[in-house]
Design a protein around this motif. Sequence first.
Motif, PDB file in Angstrom:
ATOM      1  N   ASN A 156       0.812  -1.224   0.000  1.00 33.79           N
ATOM      2  CA  ASN A 156       0.000   0.000   0.000  1.00 33.79           C
ATOM      3  C   ASN A 156       0.838   1.264   0.000  1.00 33.79           C
ATOM      4  O   ASN A 156       0.316   2.359   0.210  1.00 33.79           O
ATOM      5  CB  ASN A 156      -0.949   0.017   1.201  1.00 33.79           C
ATOM      6  N   HIS A 157       2.139   1.126  -0.237  1.00 39.51           N
ATOM      7  CA  HIS A 157       2.976   2.322  -0.357  1.00 39.51           C
ATOM      8  C   HIS A 157       2.655   3.035  -1.665  1.00 39.51           C
ATOM      9  O   HIS A 157       2.371   2.401  -2.687  1.00 39.51           O
ATOM     10  CB  HIS A 157       4.455   1.936  -0.302  1.00 39.51           C
ATOM     11  N   LEU A 158       2.717   4.358  -1.661  1.00 38.78           N
ATOM     12  CA  LEU A 158       2.333   5.136  -2.829  1.00 38.78           C
ATOM     13  C   LEU A 158       3.137   4.750  -4.070  1.00 38.78           C
ATOM     14  O   LEU A 158       2.606   4.705  -5.185  1.00 38.78           O
ATOM     15  CB  LEU A 158       2.507   6.626  -2.532  1.00 38.78           C
ATOM     16  N   ALA A 159       4.436   4.471  -3.884  1.00 37.47           N
ATOM     17  CA  ALA A 159       5.281   4.130  -5.034  1.00 37.47           C
ATOM     18  C   ALA A 159       4.901   2.792  -5.654  1.00 37.47           C
ATOM     19  O   ALA A 159       5.229   2.535  -6.817  1.00 37.47           O
ATOM     20  CB  ALA A 159       6.750   4.110  -4.606  1.00 37.47           C
ATOM     21  N   MET A 160       4.213   1.945  -4.898  1.00 38.31           N
ATOM     22  CA  MET A 160       3.734   0.677  -5.435  1.00 38.31           C
ATOM     23  C   MET A 160       2.382   0.851  -6.130  1.00 38.31           C
ATOM     24  O   MET A 160       2.077   0.142  -7.085  1.00 38.31           O
ATOM     25  CB  MET A 160       3.618  -0.354  -4.314  1.00 38.31           C
ATOM     26  N   GLN A 161       1.596   1.780  -5.649  1.00 40.87           N
ATOM     27  CA  GLN A 161       0.256   1.960  -6.193  1.00 40.87           C
ATOM     28  C   GLN A 161       0.208   2.961  -7.338  1.00 40.87           C
ATOM     29  O   GLN A 161      -0.655   2.862  -8.213  1.00 40.87           O
ATOM     30  CB  GLN A 161      -0.694   2.406  -5.077  1.00 40.87           C
ATOM     31  N   HIS A 162       1.120   3.942  -7.330  1.00 41.69           N
ATOM     32  CA  HIS A 162       1.119   4.970  -8.373  1.00 41.69           C
ATOM     33  C   HIS A 162       2.556   5.276  -8.786  1.00 41.69           C
ATOM     34  O   HIS A 162       3.088   6.343  -8.505  1.00 41.69           O
ATOM     35  CB  HIS A 162       0.420   6.244  -7.880  1.00 41.69           C
ATOM     36  N   LYS A 163       3.154   4.340  -9.480  1.00 40.92           N
ATOM     37  CA  LYS A 163       4.545   4.531  -9.919  1.00 40.92           C
ATOM     38  C   LYS A 163       4.678   5.723 -10.867  1.00 40.92           C
ATOM     39  O   LYS A 163       5.754   6.320 -10.973  1.00 40.92           O
ATOM     40  CB  LYS A 163       5.046   3.255 -10.598  1.00 40.92           C
ATOM     41  N   GLU A 164       3.569   6.069 -11.533  1.00 38.66           N
ATOM     42  CA  GLU A 164       3.618   7.182 -12.484  1.00 38.66           C
ATOM     43  C   GLU A 164       3.757   8.537 -11.777  1.00 38.66           C
ATOM     44  O   GLU A 164       4.037   9.547 -12.421  1.00 38.66           O
ATOM     45  CB  GLU A 164       2.366   7.172 -13.364  1.00 38.66           C
TER      46      GLU A 164
ATOM     47  N   GLY B 219      18.734   8.340  -8.546  1.00 35.96           N
ATOM     48  CA  GLY B 219      19.703   7.453  -7.910  1.00 35.96           C
ATOM     49  C   GLY B 219      18.968   6.360  -7.156  1.00 35.96           C
ATOM     50  O   GLY B 219      18.128   5.648  -7.720  1.00 35.96           O
ATOM     51  N   ASP B 220      19.271   6.231  -5.857  1.00 34.70           N
ATOM     52  CA  ASP B 220      18.600   5.238  -5.015  1.00 34.70           C
ATOM     53  C   ASP B 220      17.317   5.776  -4.389  1.00 34.70           C
ATOM     54  O   ASP B 220      16.657   5.067  -3.630  1.00 34.70           O
ATOM     55  CB  ASP B 220      19.543   4.791  -3.896  1.00 34.70           C
ATOM     56  N   LEU B 221      16.978   7.018  -4.692  1.00 29.98           N
ATOM     57  CA  LEU B 221      15.801   7.650  -4.100  1.00 29.98           C
ATOM     58  C   LEU B 221      14.592   7.521  -5.011  1.00 29.98           C
ATOM     59  O   LEU B 221      14.726   7.446  -6.237  1.00 29.98           O
ATOM     60  CB  LEU B 221      16.063   9.138  -3.856  1.00 29.98           C
ATOM     61  N   TYR B 222      13.419   7.531  -4.381  1.00 27.04           N
ATOM     62  CA  TYR B 222      12.174   7.751  -5.090  1.00 27.04           C
ATOM     63  C   TYR B 222      11.636   9.100  -4.595  1.00 27.04           C
ATOM     64  O   TYR B 222      11.523   9.329  -3.380  1.00 27.04           O
ATOM     65  CB  TYR B 222      11.142   6.673  -4.769  1.00 27.04           C
ATOM     66  N   ILE B 223      11.298   9.980  -5.530  1.00 26.38           N
ATOM     67  CA  ILE B 223      10.786  11.297  -5.185  1.00 26.38           C
ATOM     68  C   ILE B 223       9.370  11.437  -5.728  1.00 26.38           C
ATOM     69  O   ILE B 223       9.119  11.160  -6.914  1.00 26.38           O
ATOM     70  CB  ILE B 223      11.676  12.420  -5.767  1.00 26.38           C
ATOM     71  N   LEU B 224       8.434  11.856  -4.875  1.00 27.35           N
ATOM     72  CA  LEU B 224       7.094  12.171  -5.345  1.00 27.35           C
ATOM     73  C   LEU B 224       7.201  13.417  -6.220  1.00 27.35           C
ATOM     74  O   LEU B 224       7.707  14.448  -5.792  1.00 27.35           O
ATOM     75  CB  LEU B 224       6.169  12.436  -4.146  1.00 27.35           C
ATOM     76  N   ASN B 225       6.768  13.316  -7.449  1.00 23.72           N
ATOM     77  CA  ASN B 225       7.000  14.348  -8.450  1.00 23.72           C
ATOM     78  C   ASN B 225       6.379  15.691  -8.038  1.00 23.72           C
ATOM     79  O   ASN B 225       5.147  15.828  -8.013  1.00 23.72           O
ATOM     80  CB  ASN B 225       6.415  13.909  -9.788  1.00 23.72           C
ATOM     81  N   PRO B 226       7.195  16.706  -7.730  1.00 20.96           N
ATOM     82  CA  PRO B 226       6.645  17.994  -7.294  1.00 20.96           C
ATOM     83  C   PRO B 226       5.857  18.715  -8.376  1.00 20.96           C
ATOM     84  O   PRO B 226       5.114  19.648  -8.075  1.00 20.96           O
ATOM     85  CB  PRO B 226       7.902  18.805  -6.923  1.00 20.96           C
ATOM     86  N   ALA B 227       6.023  18.309  -9.639  1.00 19.95           N
ATOM     87  CA  ALA B 227       5.334  18.988 -10.734  1.00 19.95           C
ATOM     88  C   ALA B 227       3.863  18.630 -10.836  1.00 19.95           C
ATOM     89  O   ALA B 227       3.088  19.339 -11.475  1.00 19.95           O
ATOM     90  CB  ALA B 227       6.026  18.650 -12.060  1.00 19.95           C
ATOM     91  N   LEU B 228       3.461  17.530 -10.202  1.00 17.99           N
ATOM     92  CA  LEU B 228       2.098  17.037 -10.368  1.00 17.99           C
ATOM     93  C   LEU B 228       1.159  17.646  -9.330  1.00 17.99           C
ATOM     94  O   LEU B 228       1.445  17.651  -8.130  1.00 17.99           O
ATOM     95  CB  LEU B 228       2.069  15.517 -10.241  1.00 17.99           C
ATOM     96  N   GLU B 229       0.020  18.118  -9.789  1.00 13.51           N
ATOM     97  CA  GLU B 229      -0.994  18.619  -8.860  1.00 13.51           C
ATOM     98  C   GLU B 229      -1.429  17.525  -7.897  1.00 13.51           C
ATOM     99  O   GLU B 229      -1.677  17.767  -6.718  1.00 13.51           O
ATOM    100  CB  GLU B 229      -2.201  19.152  -9.636  1.00 13.51           C
ATOM    101  N   VAL B 230      -1.503  16.291  -8.382  1.00 11.91           N
ATOM    102  CA  VAL B 230      -1.929  15.196  -7.524  1.00 11.91           C
ATOM    103  C   VAL B 230      -0.932  14.956  -6.390  1.00 11.91           C
ATOM    104  O   VAL B 230      -1.315  14.514  -5.303  1.00 11.91           O
ATOM    105  CB  VAL B 230      -2.143  13.909  -8.362  1.00 11.91           C
TER     106      VAL B 230
END
Length: 504
Positions: free
Chosen positions: A146-154, A160-171
Motif C-alpha cells: 500500500n505504499h504510494l510508489a507501489m500503487q502509483h509509480k507514475e 539514484g537510489d531515491l524515489y521522489i514524489l513528483n513535485p510537478a504534479l498537482e496530484v
Amino acid sequence: MKNFIAVMALALFSLMAGCVTAQNPTRSTQPKREFRGAWMQCVNGMYLGKSSEEVRNMLSSQLDVLQRARINAIMFQVRPEGDALYKSSYEPWSRYLTGTQGQAPADGWDPLQWMIEQCHARGMECHAWINPYRMKTKGTTALAANHLAMQHKEWIVPYGDLYILNPALEVSRMYTCMVVEDILQHYDVDGIHMDDYFYPYPEAGLKFNDQAWFERDSRGFTNIADWRRDNVNMLIRDLHQLVRDTKPWVKFGISPFGIYRNDPSEKNTERGSATRGLQNYDDLYADVVKWQKEGWVDYIIPQVYWNFGTKAADYGVLLHWWNDFCSNRPVFIGQDVERTVKGQDPNDSTRHQMDAKYQLQRRLPNIQGSCQWYAAAVANNPSNYCTILEKVYHKYPALQPKMTFIDSQAPKKPKKIKMRVQDGQTVLYWKKDRTRKQMNKTVAYVVYDFSADQIIDLENPANILTITPNNAVVLQGDFSGHTIMVTALDRLHNESEPVHYVLQ
C-alpha cells in the motif's frame, strides 16, 4: 481547501576538567519567551531491534532530560519516506519503527499519540515532522503493497537510489495535503513541521528527470528552475491554508537548509550570504524568503549547523543573514550539538563554541529561539552541552514566542485560588477554565513567585516558579509572606491577566 481535499478523498560555573566555563548571562539574555526545540528523528535507526516498551523507555528517558533542560517543543519525525509512525489512513507503518515497512507495532502502540501525551504532560509542544516528497531512500529494499510508489509509480521520479514524489504534479500536492489533513483530524499536534528535503540534494552525474513535465505544462515559465520553485511554492501555500482551515491554532513551520543563496562577493547580501555551499533557492528549489514574506509559514528554523570559522559557511555570517532578511515570521536557529562541542571558541582555545553561539543568537533581535539537532545528542550531554543549557541558557522556564498573526486574544485569567495542606505540603489550586472555544482554550498556567520585599515583575523569567499543564502547584519550602501570581496560557501561549494569592 476542505472541498479540494474532500474531492481527493484524503551558569554555570566552571565544570569538570576538560569542560568549558560558561558565563552567566545577564537578565537581558534570559528571555521570557523563547522557542527551545529538539528534533527527535527515526531515520538513524535508534528504534530498530527494540520492542515497543524498550523504545518508549528510551524516549521517556530522553524526554525527562530534555524537560530538565527546559526544552519546550519536540519535532517528532513521523513520516520519513511515504510511511508512518502513526495510524495513517493512507500509508504503511514505517520500517524505521518495526524493521519491516507495513508491519505495525506488536502491541498496537501509536508513537505519535504517545509522544503528544508525553510532551503535553511535560509542558512541551509536539510538532509532527513529515517529509513531503521523499518516498524511498537507499536503505529501503522492500516497499509495502500500500505504499504510494507501489500503487502509483507514475507519480514517482527515481533519482539514484531515491524515489521522489513528483513535485510537478498537482496530484502530488493534493496527496500530501491529504496526509497532513489526516494527521490534523486524528491527532492533537501543536505543529506540522517539514525539514529541508524538497527537490533532492543534487548528486554529481545525476539529472532530475522532469523535463517532459516542464514541456507539457510550463505554466508560462521559460526557466525550469523558476518552474520548479513554483511547484514547491504551491505546495507550501496549500499546506499552510489547509492547516489554517482545519486547526487554526496549529503552527506550520519549515526547517530549511542553512544557506538560502550564496553571494561570495558580498555585494548583494539581500540576495544571499557570503557563503559557498548547497543553496535552498538554486539547488533545492525552496524559496524560503518568499514563503515567510507571503506568510505561508508560521516559523522557520534554518539549519545553521556550521561553526564560527567555517570558511564555506560561517555561523556568524549566516545568523546575521537570517536575522536581517528573513524576519517576517519568527526565526529559530537549528543548532548542531555534536559539531558545536567539537569546535573551538574563536576567542578562547580552552572552550568550545556553545557560549559564543548562544551569546550571538541572543543578541540578534529577530532570532527568537533555537532547535537542537538532535534530541539524543542533548540527552547524551557531550562536553556538558545539556548541563550548560539547564544551568545557564535555559536557566528559567520560557513561554513560546508570540504569533499574533495567528491569534492575539488572551484566555480568561484563572479563578478562585485556594490553599490546602496535604501530607504536610502546601498546595495551591485554582479553577480550570471550561471554554469550548479551541483558540481560547487554556492549556497551561504560569506560576510566579515573589517574596515579601520583591518588586512584582511578570516580565522577568527568574520569577517564574513553573509552567504547568495542571491547575495546582505544590509549594516546597517556606513561602511565608510570598505572593503567588498565576496566569493562563492558550494554545498559542497568549497570556492572561494574573490572579494572586498571598501566603501568610
